[in-house]
Design an enzyme around this catalytic site. Structure first.
Site, PDB file in Angstrom:
ATOM      1  N   ASN A  22       0.879  -1.174   0.000  1.00 17.28           N
ATOM      2  CA  ASN A  22       0.000   0.000   0.000  1.00 17.28           C
ATOM      3  C   ASN A  22       0.916   1.223   0.000  1.00 17.28           C
ATOM      4  O   ASN A  22       1.448   1.600   1.043  1.00 17.28           O
ATOM      5  CB  ASN A  22      -0.892  -0.033   1.240  1.00 17.28           C
ATOM      6  CG  ASN A  22      -1.867   1.131   1.275  1.00 17.28           C
ATOM      7  OD1 ASN A  22      -1.827   2.014   0.406  1.00 17.28           O
ATOM      8  ND2 ASN A  22      -2.733   1.144   2.262  1.00 17.28           N
ATOM      9  N   LYS A  29       3.571   0.877   2.876  1.00 20.23           N
ATOM     10  CA  LYS A  29       3.216  -0.113   3.904  1.00 20.23           C
ATOM     11  C   LYS A  29       3.210  -1.484   3.247  1.00 20.23           C
ATOM     12  O   LYS A  29       2.801  -1.608   2.086  1.00 20.23           O
ATOM     13  CB  LYS A  29       1.824   0.186   4.462  1.00 20.23           C
ATOM     14  CG  LYS A  29       1.768   1.440   5.292  1.00 20.23           C
ATOM     15  CD  LYS A  29       0.429   1.524   6.014  1.00 20.23           C
ATOM     16  CE  LYS A  29       0.095   2.963   6.342  1.00 20.23           C
ATOM     17  NZ  LYS A  29      -1.248   3.360   6.081  1.00 20.23           N
ATOM     18  N   ARG A 105      -2.367  -2.008  -3.689  1.00 20.03           N
ATOM     19  CA  ARG A 105      -3.630  -1.282  -3.521  1.00 20.03           C
ATOM     20  C   ARG A 105      -3.581  -0.014  -4.389  1.00 20.03           C
ATOM     21  O   ARG A 105      -2.606   0.743  -4.345  1.00 20.03           O
ATOM     22  CB  ARG A 105      -3.797  -0.874  -2.063  1.00 20.03           C
ATOM     23  CG  ARG A 105      -5.007  -0.022  -1.858  1.00 20.03           C
ATOM     24  CD  ARG A 105      -4.842   0.907  -0.696  1.00 20.03           C
ATOM     25  NE  ARG A 105      -5.976   1.803  -0.619  1.00 20.03           N
ATOM     26  CZ  ARG A 105      -5.949   2.966  -0.012  1.00 20.03           C
ATOM     27  NH1 ARG A 105      -4.846   3.396   0.565  1.00 20.03           N
ATOM     28  NH2 ARG A 105      -7.013   3.714   0.023  1.00 20.03           N
ATOM     29  N   HIS A 195     -13.000   2.831  -0.496  1.00 19.38           N
ATOM     30  CA  HIS A 195     -13.086   1.782   0.547  1.00 19.38           C
ATOM     31  C   HIS A 195     -13.739   0.510  -0.007  1.00 19.38           C
ATOM     32  O   HIS A 195     -14.257  -0.296   0.767  1.00 19.38           O
ATOM     33  CB  HIS A 195     -13.952   2.232   1.754  1.00 19.38           C
ATOM     34  CG  HIS A 195     -13.308   3.250   2.641  1.00 19.38           C
ATOM     35  ND1 HIS A 195     -14.046   4.217   3.277  1.00 19.38           N
ATOM     36  CD2 HIS A 195     -12.039   3.443   3.026  1.00 19.38           C
ATOM     37  CE1 HIS A 195     -13.250   4.985   4.003  1.00 19.38           C
ATOM     38  NE2 HIS A 195     -12.017   4.532   3.856  1.00 19.38           N
ATOM     39  N   GLY A 227     -11.067   8.065   7.670  1.00 21.78           N
ATOM     40  CA  GLY A 227     -11.933   8.258   6.510  1.00 21.78           C
ATOM     41  C   GLY A 227     -13.121   7.336   6.711  1.00 21.78           C
ATOM     42  O   GLY A 227     -12.949   6.216   7.185  1.00 21.78           O
ATOM     43  N   ARG A 256     -12.059  15.746   7.097  1.00 21.57           N
ATOM     44  CA  ARG A 256     -12.771  16.039   5.844  1.00 21.57           C
ATOM     45  C   ARG A 256     -14.213  16.447   6.135  1.00 21.57           C
ATOM     46  O   ARG A 256     -14.846  15.889   7.033  1.00 21.57           O
ATOM     47  CB  ARG A 256     -12.774  14.807   4.938  1.00 21.57           C
ATOM     48  CG  ARG A 256     -11.440  14.549   4.291  1.00 21.57           C
ATOM     49  CD  ARG A 256     -11.468  13.261   3.488  1.00 21.57           C
ATOM     50  NE  ARG A 256     -10.457  12.342   3.967  1.00 21.57           N
ATOM     51  CZ  ARG A 256     -10.418  11.049   3.678  1.00 21.57           C
ATOM     52  NH1 ARG A 256     -11.346  10.509   2.908  1.00 21.57           N
ATOM     53  NH2 ARG A 256      -9.453  10.287   4.157  1.00 21.57           N
ATOM     54  N   GLY A 348     -15.743   2.061  13.884  1.00 21.55           N
ATOM     55  CA  GLY A 348     -16.817   1.053  13.837  1.00 21.55           C
ATOM     56  C   GLY A 348     -16.482  -0.202  14.635  1.00 21.55           C
ATOM     57  O   GLY A 348     -17.356  -0.793  15.276  1.00 21.55           O
ATOM     58  N   GLU A 400      -8.402  -5.369   4.555  1.00 18.82           N
ATOM     59  CA  GLU A 400      -8.226  -5.053   3.134  1.00 18.82           C
ATOM     60  C   GLU A 400      -7.000  -5.767   2.565  1.00 18.82           C
ATOM     61  O   GLU A 400      -7.009  -6.231   1.428  1.00 18.82           O
ATOM     62  CB  GLU A 400      -8.096  -3.536   2.951  1.00 18.82           C
ATOM     63  CG  GLU A 400      -9.420  -2.832   3.226  1.00 18.82           C
ATOM     64  CD  GLU A 400      -9.274  -1.369   3.613  1.00 18.82           C
ATOM     65  OE1 GLU A 400      -8.947  -1.116   4.790  1.00 18.82           O
ATOM     66  OE2 GLU A 400      -9.484  -0.498   2.776  1.00 18.82           O
TER      67      GLU A 400
HETATM   68  P1  ADP Z   1      -8.054   4.974   8.511  1.00 17.11           P
HETATM   69  O1  ADP Z   1      -9.280   5.542   7.900  1.00 17.11           O
HETATM   70  O2  ADP Z   1      -6.898   5.916   8.533  1.00 17.11           O
HETATM   71  O3  ADP Z   1      -7.734   3.570   8.051  1.00 17.11           O
HETATM   72  P2  ADP Z   1      -8.768   3.674  10.980  1.00 17.11           P
HETATM   73  O4  ADP Z   1      -9.786   2.783  10.373  1.00 17.11           O
HETATM   74  O5  ADP Z   1      -7.515   3.073  11.498  1.00 17.11           O
HETATM   75  O6  ADP Z   1      -8.409   4.871  10.040  1.00 17.11           O
HETATM   76  O7  ADP Z   1      -9.477   4.468  12.151  1.00 17.11           O
HETATM   77  C1  ADP Z   1      -8.777   5.405  12.914  1.00 17.11           C
HETATM   78  C2  ADP Z   1      -9.744   6.033  13.871  1.00 17.11           C
HETATM   79  O8  ADP Z   1     -10.332   5.001  14.657  1.00 17.11           O
HETATM   80  C3  ADP Z   1      -9.080   6.965  14.854  1.00 17.11           C
HETATM   81  O9  ADP Z   1      -9.060   8.275  14.406  1.00 17.11           O
HETATM   82  C4  ADP Z   1      -9.979   6.835  16.066  1.00 17.11           C
HETATM   83  O10 ADP Z   1     -10.906   7.907  16.036  1.00 17.11           O
HETATM   84  C5  ADP Z   1     -10.737   5.563  15.881  1.00 17.11           C
HETATM   85  N1  ADP Z   1     -10.469   4.615  16.968  1.00 17.11           N
HETATM   86  C6  ADP Z   1      -9.433   3.777  17.094  1.00 17.11           C
HETATM   87  N2  ADP Z   1      -9.532   3.102  18.258  1.00 17.11           N
HETATM   88  C7  ADP Z   1     -10.648   3.533  18.864  1.00 17.11           C
HETATM   89  C8  ADP Z   1     -11.309   3.242  20.090  1.00 17.11           C
HETATM   90  N3  ADP Z   1     -10.800   2.357  20.935  1.00 17.11           N
HETATM   91  N4  ADP Z   1     -12.448   3.873  20.365  1.00 17.11           N
HETATM   92  C9  ADP Z   1     -12.950   4.766  19.517  1.00 17.11           C
HETATM   93  N5  ADP Z   1     -12.388   5.098  18.362  1.00 17.11           N
HETATM   94  C10 ADP Z   1     -11.259   4.498  18.040  1.00 17.11           C
END
Ligand code: ADP
Length: 416
Positions: A22, A29, A105, A195, A227, A256, A348, A400
């Site tokens: 990636n 990465k 990717r 995504h 994102g 964003r 999520g 992914e």
């Molecule tokens: P990206 O879109 O860069 O792949 P990720 O899917 O890794 O991002 O998500 C990163 C975000 O996930 C962080 O900004 C944070 O807000 C959220 N996050 C990570 N761990 C937790 C947690 N334990 N509780 C709530 N939010 C979390």
């Protein structure tokens, strides 16, 4: 069995590893995945390409290697990756010939790529030709693939997997904007969605988990991280998604803006005398959670600040959750029903409070949320709806890289 035949068989057996790449403009990465059991053997990142350089390489047993190295271009980063991966104390393979293929990717495949494909000169030229649609990503991907080809040579097949490909099944009524049609014809301006690898992975995994064919299901997948995007997966196909021409559209995100009335943007540009580039920086880097709360882009920081009484942090969180709810309702209506809802991505998968708040008061849609089961759960596959719930709600951690590795292996096997 002759010795050479045995050697060939051993070769086929050991060449079951896929390197997933990636690459961005200044980072690369990687994950090395053993496709016999889909385990991650090693992963890492080469950072600050073009401006110094550092490799961080981690092995499955937890050991970690870090080194500051000069990476003038992606080529030197790949050379270092090969050296660390195959020699010395942190080697993950005895030789790079154990790697059957490499999967890359790619952010934007536009209308040219509806699935993953083998890299050829023609494929690279096509990805280059759509660079204007993803100026921050596609040129960097191309630089990385060319560097990778130089370092690994022509005998290692390379495959490209597109963030947009899964969404190519959207019908025109979902992907067209209400703009003069000539802009679609002249500049390919339409919704592409992103995504896709994640939405495809979690929807397929949901089918396995509930033991149903997703060709018979209506699913909404919520990829919520830095994102964020939401996807309507009808009978296994993406029929709508919240990101648009670029990953700026749809939900409000870390930095964003998400969807905004276009007139508001033009009005601000005029009032503040901003150039398109300056406005783009504001929309991409200074908006969303950060822009509203003025303290952080990170969901965790906002939650903490909101609990301590910060009203703007609270507002940012409320806006995000409200928008997610709105998309779920809209996509259930678009598909004419809903069988399952999936949460994935950093937020999520980990924020149990967000999942509870989003699913609150959704009984009218057939969602009976199990608060007890959901409470405190982070990063694991789990059904979080009640057994009687018409709509199944699941947490499914996305992967992914694994989907990129699977696509790469499938193409590798086809060409052997
Ligand atoms: P990206 O879109 O860069 O792949 P990720 O899917 O890794 O991002 O998500 C990163 C975000 O996930 C962080 O900004 C944070 O807000 C959220 N996050 C990570 N761990 C937790 C947690 N334990 N509780 C709530 N939010 C979390």
């Amino acid at each position: 069995m002759t010795e050479s035949k045995a050697g060939q068989l051993k070769g086929v057996q050991t060449r079951m590893k896929v390197l997933v790449i990636n690459a961005g403009s200044s980072s690369l990465k990687y994950q090395l995945i053993d496709m016999r059991d889909e385990s991650v053997i090693a992963k890492g990142v080469c950072e600050r390409i073009g401006n110094g350089g550092k490799i961080t390489h981690k092995l499955a047993d937890g050991r970690k290697y870090e080194e500051e190295v000069d990476f003038p271009t992606h080529t030197e980063a790949f050379e270092k990756l090969v050296e660390v991966m195959s020699t010395g104390d942190y080697a993950a393979v005895s030789g790079m010939d154990e790697i059957s293929a490499i999967g890359h990717r790619i952010v934007q495949g536009a209308e040219y790529f509806t699935e993953s494909v083998l890299v050829t000169e023609e494929v690279l030229k096509t990805i280059e030709s759509i660079a204007e649609l993803a100026p921050l990503h596609n040129p960097a991907h191309i630089r990385a693939i060319r560097a990778c080809q130089k370092v690994f040579g022509p005998d290692v097949p390379e495959v490209v997997v597109f963030d947009t490909a899964f969404h190519q099944t959207m019908p025109p009524k979902a992907y067209m904007f209400g703009l003069p049609y000539e802009y679609y014809e002249k500049y390919n301006v339409r919704k592409y969605g992103f995504h896709g690898t994640s939405h495809r992975f979690v929807s397929a995994r949901l089918g396995e988990l509930v033991g149903r064919n997703i060709k018979d299901m209506k699913i909404v997948t919520c990829h919520l991280g830095n994102g964020s995007s939401i996807c309507a997966v009808n009978r296994g196909h993406s029929v709508d998604t919240s990101m648009g021409f670029t990953p700026l559209d749809g939900l409000m995100m870390g930095t964003r803006s998400g969807s905004v009335d276009p007139s508001a943007i033009l009005y601000i540009m005029e009032k503040e005398g901003l150039s398109p580039k300056e406005m783009s920086d504001i929309l991409n880097k200074k908006s969303g959670n950060l822009g509203i709360s003025r303290i952080s882009s990170d969901d965790r920081d906002l939650r903490k600040a909101a609990a301590e009484g910060n009203p703007m942090a609270n507002l940012a969180g409320e806006m995000f959750r409200y928008q997610i709810k709105r998309y779920i309702g809209a996509y259930a209506a678009a598909m004419g029903g809903l069988d399952a809802l999936v949460f994935t991505g950093g937020i999520g998968e980990n924020s149990y409070s967000l999942r509870e708040e989003v699913c609150d008061h959704m009984e009218f849609l057939g969602i009976e949320f199990d608060k007890e089961k959901n409470d405190g759960v982070k990063g694991k596959e789990l059904e979080i709806s009640k057994p009687t719930s018409k709509v199944k709600v699941w947490i499914i951690p996305t992967n992914e890289e694994l989907l990129i590795a699977r696509d790469t292996m499938a193409i590798y096997k086809r060409i052997q």
